[in-house]
Scaffold this motif. Sequence first.
Motif, mmCIF file in Angstrom:
data_model
loop_
_atom_site.group_PDB
_atom_site.id
_atom_site.type_symbol
_atom_site.label_atom_id
_atom_site.label_comp_id
_atom_site.label_asym_id
_atom_site.label_seq_id
_atom_site.Cartn_x
_atom_site.Cartn_y
_atom_site.Cartn_z
ATOM 1 N N ALA A 119 7.762 28.121 48.257
ATOM 2 C CA ALA A 119 6.914 28.640 49.330
ATOM 3 C C ALA A 119 5.922 29.647 48.749
ATOM 4 C CB ALA A 119 7.765 29.303 50.411
ATOM 5 N N PRO A 120 4.670 29.606 49.172
ATOM 6 C CA PRO A 120 3.673 30.489 48.560
ATOM 7 C C PRO A 120 3.867 31.961 48.883
ATOM 8 C CG PRO A 120 2.713 29.283 50.409
ATOM 9 C CD PRO A 120 4.061 28.689 50.165
ATOM 10 N N GLU A 121 4.554 32.277 49.992
ATOM 11 C CA GLU A 121 4.644 33.673 50.411
ATOM 12 C C GLU A 121 5.806 34.442 49.801
ATOM 13 O OE1 GLU A 121 6.860 31.341 53.648
ATOM 14 O OE2 GLU A 121 5.137 31.060 52.333
ATOM 15 N N TYR A 122 6.733 33.752 49.123
ATOM 16 C CA TYR A 122 7.818 34.504 48.501
ATOM 17 C C TYR A 122 8.292 33.822 47.229
ATOM 18 C CZ TYR A 122 11.234 31.220 50.574
ATOM 19 O OH TYR A 122 11.947 30.109 50.924
ATOM 20 N N ARG A 123 9.008 34.603 46.419
ATOM 21 C CA ARG A 123 9.539 34.130 45.154
ATOM 22 C C ARG A 123 10.835 34.878 44.877
ATOM 23 N NH1 ARG A 123 9.483 35.295 39.610
ATOM 24 N NH2 ARG A 123 9.270 33.461 38.289
ATOM 25 N N LEU A 124 11.801 34.179 44.272
ATOM 26 C CA LEU A 124 13.091 34.778 43.987
ATOM 27 C C LEU A 124 13.625 34.211 42.686
ATOM 28 C CD1 LEU A 124 15.439 36.547 45.249
ATOM 29 C CD2 LEU A 124 16.307 34.415 46.225
ATOM 30 N N VAL A 125 14.166 35.067 41.827
ATOM 31 C CA VAL A 125 14.747 34.597 40.575
ATOM 32 C C VAL A 125 15.762 35.635 40.085
ATOM 33 C CG1 VAL A 125 12.954 35.654 39.121
ATOM 34 C CG2 VAL A 125 14.255 33.694 38.252
ATOM 35 N N ARG A 126 16.846 35.171 39.488
ATOM 36 C CA ARG A 126 17.769 36.073 38.800
ATOM 37 C C ARG A 126 17.421 36.014 37.322
ATOM 38 N NH1 ARG A 126 22.282 38.365 40.528
ATOM 39 N NH2 ARG A 126 22.498 36.894 42.268
ATOM 40 N N GLN A 178 -0.315 39.776 61.347
ATOM 41 C CA GLN A 178 0.124 38.400 61.553
ATOM 42 C C GLN A 178 1.342 38.011 60.723
ATOM 43 O OE1 GLN A 178 -1.155 36.587 63.963
ATOM 44 N NE2 GLN A 178 -2.640 38.188 64.409
ATOM 45 N N GLN A 179 1.511 38.593 59.551
ATOM 46 C CA GLN A 179 2.579 38.178 58.635
ATOM 47 C C GLN A 179 3.874 38.949 58.891
ATOM 48 O OE1 GLN A 179 2.203 35.676 56.394
ATOM 49 N NE2 GLN A 179 0.083 35.369 57.078
ATOM 50 N N TRP A 180 4.957 38.447 58.325
ATOM 51 C CA TRP A 180 6.211 39.210 58.293
ATOM 52 C C TRP A 180 6.082 40.310 57.252
ATOM 53 C CZ3 TRP A 180 9.942 39.082 61.784
ATOM 54 C CH2 TRP A 180 10.071 37.952 62.588
ATOM 55 N N LEU A 181 6.503 41.516 57.609
ATOM 56 C CA LEU A 181 6.365 42.686 56.748
ATOM 57 C C LEU A 181 7.735 43.318 56.507
ATOM 58 C CD1 LEU A 181 3.378 44.338 58.663
ATOM 59 C CD2 LEU A 181 3.232 42.729 56.740
ATOM 60 N N PHE A 182 7.979 43.714 55.276
ATOM 61 C CA PHE A 182 9.199 44.458 54.970
ATOM 62 C C PHE A 182 9.059 45.854 55.565
ATOM 63 C CE2 PHE A 182 11.320 47.325 51.756
ATOM 64 C CZ PHE A 182 12.601 47.130 52.246
ATOM 65 N N ALA A 188 -4.267 32.674 53.679
ATOM 66 C CA ALA A 188 -3.854 33.411 54.872
ATOM 67 C C ALA A 188 -5.056 33.926 55.647
ATOM 68 C CB ALA A 188 -2.933 34.566 54.486
ATOM 69 N N MET A 189 -6.068 34.377 54.948
ATOM 70 C CA MET A 189 -7.286 34.857 55.606
ATOM 71 C C MET A 189 -7.992 33.707 56.329
ATOM 72 S SD MET A 189 -7.586 38.163 55.156
ATOM 73 C CE MET A 189 -9.290 38.748 55.102
ATOM 74 N N ARG A 190 -8.110 32.566 55.668
ATOM 75 C CA ARG A 190 -8.768 31.409 56.293
ATOM 76 C C ARG A 190 -7.972 30.907 57.498
ATOM 77 N NH1 ARG A 190 -9.386 29.833 50.442
ATOM 78 N NH2 ARG A 190 -11.540 30.354 49.888
ATOM 79 N N ASP A 191 -6.640 30.874 57.360
ATOM 80 C CA ASP A 191 -5.805 30.447 58.475
ATOM 81 C C ASP A 191 -5.940 31.417 59.648
ATOM 82 O OD1 ASP A 191 -4.934 28.325 56.981
ATOM 83 O OD2 ASP A 191 -2.995 29.211 56.467
ATOM 84 N N GLN A 211 2.016 37.850 67.909
ATOM 85 C CA GLN A 211 2.582 37.361 69.158
ATOM 86 C C GLN A 211 3.424 36.120 68.907
ATOM 87 O OE1 GLN A 211 -0.326 36.987 72.234
ATOM 88 N NE2 GLN A 211 1.201 36.621 73.836
ATOM 89 N N GLU A 212 3.006 35.299 67.954
ATOM 90 C CA GLU A 212 3.777 34.135 67.544
ATOM 91 C C GLU A 212 3.960 34.203 66.027
ATOM 92 O OE1 GLU A 212 2.023 30.535 68.912
ATOM 93 O OE2 GLU A 212 1.848 31.218 70.989
ATOM 94 N N PRO A 213 4.980 34.906 65.545
ATOM 95 C CA PRO A 213 5.173 35.092 64.112
ATOM 96 C C PRO A 213 5.437 33.767 63.397
ATOM 97 C CG PRO A 213 6.513 36.637 65.371
ATOM 98 C CD PRO A 213 5.997 35.623 66.344
ATOM 99 N N PRO A 214 5.117 33.701 62.113
ATOM 100 C CA PRO A 214 5.472 32.510 61.325
ATOM 101 C C PRO A 214 6.987 32.320 61.304
ATOM 102 C CG PRO A 214 3.925 33.924 60.123
ATOM 103 C CD PRO A 214 4.390 34.711 61.312
ATOM 104 N N ASP A 215 7.428 31.107 61.029
ATOM 105 C CA ASP A 215 8.853 30.831 60.933
ATOM 106 C C ASP A 215 9.505 31.716 59.879
ATOM 107 O OD1 ASP A 215 11.303 29.103 61.367
ATOM 108 O OD2 ASP A 215 10.960 28.805 59.221
ATOM 109 N N PHE A 216 10.644 32.288 60.215
ATOM 110 C CA PHE A 216 11.366 33.158 59.290
ATOM 111 C C PHE A 216 12.667 32.520 58.813
ATOM 112 C CE2 PHE A 216 13.991 36.801 58.039
ATOM 113 C CZ PHE A 216 13.084 37.555 57.307
ATOM 114 N N SER A 217 13.140 31.525 59.536
ATOM 115 C CA SER A 217 14.472 30.974 59.279
ATOM 116 C C SER A 217 14.603 30.350 57.900
ATOM 117 C CB SER A 217 14.830 29.948 60.355
ATOM 118 O OG SER A 217 13.904 28.875 60.358
#
Length: 416
Positions: free
Chosen positions: A257-264, A41-45, A399-402, A153-159
């Motif tokens: 956003a709970p699914e990603y994190r970014l920091v320099r 269901q999720q976006w995968l690298f 994510a499991m509950r959703d 079939q209907e991926p989460p928003d990626f934009s």
Amino acid sequence: MFDDTKLNALLAACVPGRPLPQAFYKDEDLFAADMALIWEQQWLFAGLSCEIKGPGDWFTVAIGETSVVVIRDRDDTIRAFFNTCRHRGSRICAGERGTARRLTCPYHQWTYGLDGKLMFARNMGETFDPSKYGLKRVACEVVAGYIFISLAQEPPDFSAFSARVTPYLAPHGLEHAKIAFESTIVEKGNWKLVLENNRECYHCTANHPELLRTIFEYDGPTDPRYGSDGVVFAAKTASDEARWAAAGLPYAPVEEAPEYRLVRAAMERGVSFTMSGEAASRRVMGALPEQDVGSLRLLRFPNTWNHALGDHAVAFRLLPLGPRKTQVTTRWLVHEEAVEGVDYDLDTLTEVWKATNAQDQRLVETNQLGINSLGYEPGEYSPLVESGVMAFIAWYLDAMRDGLAATRRTLPIRVA
């Protein structure tokens, strides 16, 4: 399939701030639930665009029993398809990577274009319509050289993710880099243990001497210790951030956003992940102004964490192989024109993370062995040094509950 009733009961038993019950790390039913509700269901690298530089270049990635082929077509578009022939289901592309003018099934030679359309199928009769039998598409997005796929079939928003991280990643020029070295190990532990281990440095002082030669145990102002016992780090960070701001490099932590994190993050000493702290490659990456640009750290659940520096980058991909088996692939990237033995030494480039990966493998496998025991009982997380683990577990449970609520467990059907 998995047991809904069993999963619901286990989800109800989870306590905030505590590790998961034992079944989540070793049970076959729970692993099946993970695959259906997370990995399908999720976006995968999946990989990196620099792996497939020319038309017809492809690589495969396996999500459980599902093989996906990622390919660059003649229009320079990167696409992804289920690696399954539309005739009788044979796997089309064998191996991990290759180059082809078209994709031909080895069984009956049904032949597909690089865009997935069926080009040739012999002896199928006059009423056969090839337009109905293109390869089934897999959702595919590319952001600053990173390729993500989703089986949903209907991926989460990626934009939103793409827009947020592109300004940080783009200056590193990873789409024009090259892979200097690749390593794959199989850890005898559940995939969540691999992620949990990555999300904290509580274990670093005792286990990662090579890594801690150049970096701090924490990576930015959102860490609870920043500014207290992290006074030195705070001062170094402030100095580096002023320099990055002047160069136009974004650095502020991205954590909304709970699914990603970014920091320099600032380096404690030196400019790179080497034993000396000196650059591993003489070639500066992308459009960066210099090599001393810290460590740009990108995390995205459920399967990737990354470090992009001024002289190279390191990309990690996690794939579950079973309830207690996980594949971890590490790729070291350098400037596409860097020459081994001239611009970089391979041992110097890979030494720190080879050692760190081996240490993490031992820790994960030891963790799994302890969890397997009758004596395992979830303890408590440290709010000071394991907040990252807590954030991952919270994301996982949500994510499991959703996924359960949506009850979408069928393989997507998209035709080119």
